[in-house]
Design an enzyme around this catalytic site. Structure first.
Site, PDB file in Angstrom:
ATOM      1  N   MET A   1       0.842  -1.211   0.000  1.00  0.00           N
ATOM      2  CA  MET A   1       0.000   0.000   0.000  1.00  0.00           C
ATOM      3  C   MET A   1       0.866   1.246   0.000  1.00  0.00           C
ATOM      4  O   MET A   1       1.877   1.294   0.702  1.00  0.00           O
ATOM      5  CB  MET A   1      -0.878   0.008   1.257  1.00  0.00           C
ATOM      6  CG  MET A   1      -1.693  -1.258   1.441  1.00  0.00           C
ATOM      7  SD  MET A   1      -2.827  -1.094   2.830  1.00  0.00           S
ATOM      8  CE  MET A   1      -3.435  -2.779   2.954  1.00  0.00           C
TER       9      MET A   1
ATOM     10  N   MET B   1      -1.579  -2.260  -4.088  1.00  0.00           N
ATOM     11  CA  MET B   1      -2.554  -1.180  -3.861  1.00  0.00           C
ATOM     12  C   MET B   1      -1.794   0.127  -3.958  1.00  0.00           C
ATOM     13  O   MET B   1      -1.581   0.827  -2.964  1.00  0.00           O
ATOM     14  CB  MET B   1      -3.227  -1.372  -2.489  1.00  0.00           C
ATOM     15  CG  MET B   1      -4.235  -2.512  -2.482  1.00  0.00           C
ATOM     16  SD  MET B   1      -4.620  -3.099  -0.821  1.00  0.00           S
ATOM     17  CE  MET B   1      -3.287  -4.268  -0.608  1.00  0.00           C
TER      18      MET B   1
HETATM   19  C1  DX5 Z   1      -6.941  -5.266   2.645  1.00  0.00           C
HETATM   20  C2  DX5 Z   1      -5.976  -6.345   2.243  1.00  0.00           C
HETATM   21  C3  DX5 Z   1      -6.301  -7.687   2.765  1.00  0.00           C
HETATM   22  C4  DX5 Z   1      -6.264  -7.808   4.264  1.00  0.00           C
HETATM   23  C5  DX5 Z   1      -7.203  -8.908   4.654  1.00  0.00           C
HETATM   24  O1  DX5 Z   1      -6.628  -4.114   1.956  1.00  0.00           O
HETATM   25  O2  DX5 Z   1      -5.946  -6.447   0.835  1.00  0.00           O
HETATM   26  O3  DX5 Z   1      -5.428  -8.653   2.183  1.00  0.00           O
HETATM   27  O4  DX5 Z   1      -5.006  -8.073   4.779  1.00  0.00           O
HETATM   28  O5  DX5 Z   1      -7.321  -8.905   6.029  1.00  0.00           O
HETATM   29  P1  DX5 Z   1      -8.491  -9.683   6.775  1.00  0.00           P
HETATM   30  O6  DX5 Z   1      -8.371 -11.122   6.406  1.00  0.00           O
HETATM   31  O7  DX5 Z   1      -8.193  -9.435   8.221  1.00  0.00           O
HETATM   32  O8  DX5 Z   1      -9.788  -9.069   6.316  1.00  0.00           O
HETATM   33 ZN    ZN Z   2      -4.804  -8.143  -0.092  1.00  0.00          ZN
END
Ligand code: DX5
Ligand code: ZN
Length: 216
Positions: free
Chosen positions: A36, A67
């Site tokens: 990110m 991201m």
């Molecule tokens: C969110 C990420 C996910 C996140 C999922 O932006 O892309 O991969 O780590 O986390 P959980 O499983 O806790 O929803």
């Molecule tokens: Zn993810």
């Protein structure tokens, strides 16, 4: 049986090596990397310099989820890591087709990722270019959020699109996947479950992975 991709976003970053070793020992199939940039999503995580230090395992794929805004500007530094899969958000670049081809030409499996509000029609003409579609069932940026129900219908519709075009494309679901939601997602067509908090916030990773693979 579905594959499990633990997201290290929910792991203990001060013990990354041990954390990854433990999920691999516990039955993980892929390791999911949430990258990110603080622009495409309101959070910043880690990048190539950290990924370079991660342990490698025979048969375990590294699955990068970018991201980041305008990923074409940084793609080379991710390709250089020789990851197994790279997922690009369809919302993050205008020339997604070109970028998916660049990834494929490098020998990495290209994947495309969709935010919860993004329609499947945005990937209709690139479905044949990818090995995997990532359906976000939370808004990207953070772990530990709850699953958005409309994702189920989207997975079903995507599965239909893939069958209709006779393609071999895997469906990965990312966000709010846990022992309570996994069965419905699998029935809808999920092939790979990303799970952050369901695994790393549990006290037995192997047990948490098994609960996703074989829910009661
Ligand atoms: C969110 C990420 C996910 C996140 C999922 O932006 O892309 O991969 O780590 O986390 P959980 O499983 O806790 O929803
Ligand atoms: Zn993810």
């Amino acid at each position: 049986m579905i594959k499990i991709a633990p997201s290290i976003l929910a792991s203990d970053f001060s013990n990354l090596n041990t954390e990854i070793n433990q999920v691999v020992k516990g039955g993980a199939d892929l390791i999911h990397l949430d990258i990110m940039d603080g622009v495409f999503v309101p959070n910043i995580t880690f990048g190539p310099e950290v990924i370079k230090c991660l342990p490698k395992f025979e048969g375990i794929e590294y699955d990068a989820h970018l991201m980041i805004a305008q990923p074409e500007n940084n793609i080379q530094s991710f390709l250089d890591l020789n990851l197994d899969r790279i997922a690009i958000h369809v919302e993050s670049t205008i020339h997604i087709h070109r970028l998916l081809r660049v990834i494929r030409d490098h020998g990495t499996k290209p994947a495309v990722c969709l935010n919860p509000s993004t329609s499947l029609t945005t990937i209709e003409w690139i479905l044949e270019e990818v090995d995997m579609v990532v359906i976000m069932t939370v808004n990207p940026g953070f772990g530990g959020q709850s699953f958005i129900e409309s994702g189920l219908r989207k997975i079903e519709a995507l599965k239909e699109m893939i069958i209709k075009q006779s393609l071999n494309v895997e469906i990965e679901v990312d966000g709010g996947v846990n022992a309570a939601t996994v069965s419905r997602l699998t029935n809808a067509g999920m092939d790979i479950a990303v799970a952050g908090s369901a695994i790393f916030k549990s006290n037995d990773y192997a047990k948490a992975i098994l609960a996703l693979k074989q829910p009661e």
